[in-house]
Design an enzyme around this catalytic site. Sequence first.
Site, PDB file in Angstrom:
ATOM      1  CG  HIS A  78      43.276  50.818  38.680  1.00 19.96           C
ATOM      2  ND1 HIS A  78      42.378  51.660  39.294  1.00 19.96           N
ATOM      3  CD2 HIS A  78      42.584  50.163  37.719  1.00 19.96           C
ATOM      4  CE1 HIS A  78      41.187  51.525  38.718  1.00 19.96           C
ATOM      5  NE2 HIS A  78      41.280  50.634  37.751  1.00 19.96           N
ATOM      6  CG  HIS A 112      34.041  49.548  36.353  1.00 19.36           C
ATOM      7  ND1 HIS A 112      34.083  48.827  37.532  1.00 19.36           N
ATOM      8  CD2 HIS A 112      35.279  49.474  35.824  1.00 19.36           C
ATOM      9  CE1 HIS A 112      35.301  48.331  37.684  1.00 19.36           C
ATOM     10  NE2 HIS A 112      36.043  48.710  36.665  1.00 19.36           N
ATOM     11  CG  HIS A 128      41.703  51.299  33.141  1.00 24.10           C
ATOM     12  ND1 HIS A 128      40.613  52.147  33.146  1.00 24.10           N
ATOM     13  CD2 HIS A 128      41.506  50.466  34.197  1.00 24.10           C
ATOM     14  CE1 HIS A 128      39.816  51.847  34.157  1.00 24.10           C
ATOM     15  NE2 HIS A 128      40.341  50.816  34.811  1.00 24.10           N
ATOM     16  CD  GLU A 129      43.392  46.946  34.812  1.00 28.97           C
ATOM     17  OE1 GLU A 129      43.586  47.082  36.030  1.00 28.97           O
ATOM     18  OE2 GLU A 129      42.253  46.878  34.329  1.00 28.97           O
ATOM     19  CD  GLU A 188      37.548  51.620  37.241  1.00 27.09           C
ATOM     20  OE1 GLU A 188      37.506  51.712  36.009  1.00 27.09           O
ATOM     21  OE2 GLU A 188      38.348  50.895  37.837  1.00 27.09           O
TER      22      GLU A 188
END
Lengths: 350, 92
Positions: free
Chosen positions: A172, A270, A168-169, A192
């Site tokens: 980004h 989120h 996920h990070e 997100e």
Amino acid sequence: MHPHPHCSIVPPHLLAHLAAVDDPRHAVAARAARRALVQLDPLLADRAEAFAAPVPPRTAVGRPLERRISDAGGQEILPGTLIRGEGDGATGDEATDEAYDGLGATDALFREVYGRASIDDAGLPLAATVHYGQQYDNAFWDGERMVFGDGDGDVFGRFTRSLTVISHELTHGFTQYSTNLVYEGQPGALNESLSDVFGVLVEQHHLRQTVDQASWLVGEGVFTDQVQGQALRSLAAPGTAYDDDVLGRDPQPATMSDFVITASDNGGVHINSGIPNHAFYLTALHLGGYAWERAGRIWFDAAVGGGIQANSGFRLFADVTQEAARARFGQDSEEYEAVRQAWAKVEVTG
Amino acid sequence: MRIEISRSGGFAGMTRTWSLEVSPAEAEERWLPLADRAAEAPRGEEARLERDQRDRYVYHIVIGYQEVTLPESRLDEPWKELIERARRGSTG
């Protein structure tokens, strides 16, 4: 050259299937189908090749994967001290080794499946810092690197325990170098959602899980045993990931009827990400098999195709993914139909 | 005087709230002037760094009639002390 390629009597998905057949008895049909696909559209030809070969033709070349894991040593400093570089052996420190392996698994999906060399498609080294702060209960992307806390031990444990948190990070970072969606309101929720979508795809690809086998959860294993919940978010059933006496309930909506208007969390980035997350899940469910192959490919095409602007909302994103499905698989394809139906079900389109 | 702290966002996207009581003198000497200064948005390099951050927490702090919203990257030491005090004293 056929003047109206998409009106061909044999639907493109069937041609693609035929073209991918690797059986000498059907060699003539396969060759004819491949030729027909080439006449159809260069992207469709690409697809047939992608199905026939494990590595698609646009596989990234150039700088290979380079990971750099640093240790903040419990302080809120960045980047910290480099403790594991590319090719170095395991350190024995769980967070360091999980981050190293997680970055490798993420790079594998983007590089091997989508042909992208690192998050910027130019081989940018992937940097992460572990053991950030004291009992720090978060993981974040700071514009240049991923940062992982050890958790407070009360609600959250180590954030690197879940591969989906790492992927996920890193996604980004991919978004920063592609659509660069602003982190507020609907564009922020799309930002997100892309991280959740490619976050779970990295895990599914790593474990070779089909749509039916996958958990579709983000952050499984990050909560301590004291929390009543299996994960932080669910793409299959937004709003059901946790329901805890102290923390409350997972607030994610699955459809526009339940869209949450709020000033907190950068306008609910989120929270409302549950809607595009669920649209992706429905697309993948409709298509079956490995979600990264078709649903993931469509979302990837949409993200790098230039149709999404930094301030795009859900409606435009839905249109761009439908267009990406049509461009790659054809107007009459089940892929296009899957995407179209998914956005209608979550009430983004009519 | 009551100070309410609400933390939203973060990777988890969970909102937590904590509160504490401080004397009116402490509020006026320490926290209200800090809140006034914090209301100014950063510029230049600091603003760019803040803009690219993802999954960080956002703090909303209410001190009497004064309210301030602060991204985590702008929390300096006095604020951290205040939040730590509120977290220690709250069960929520």
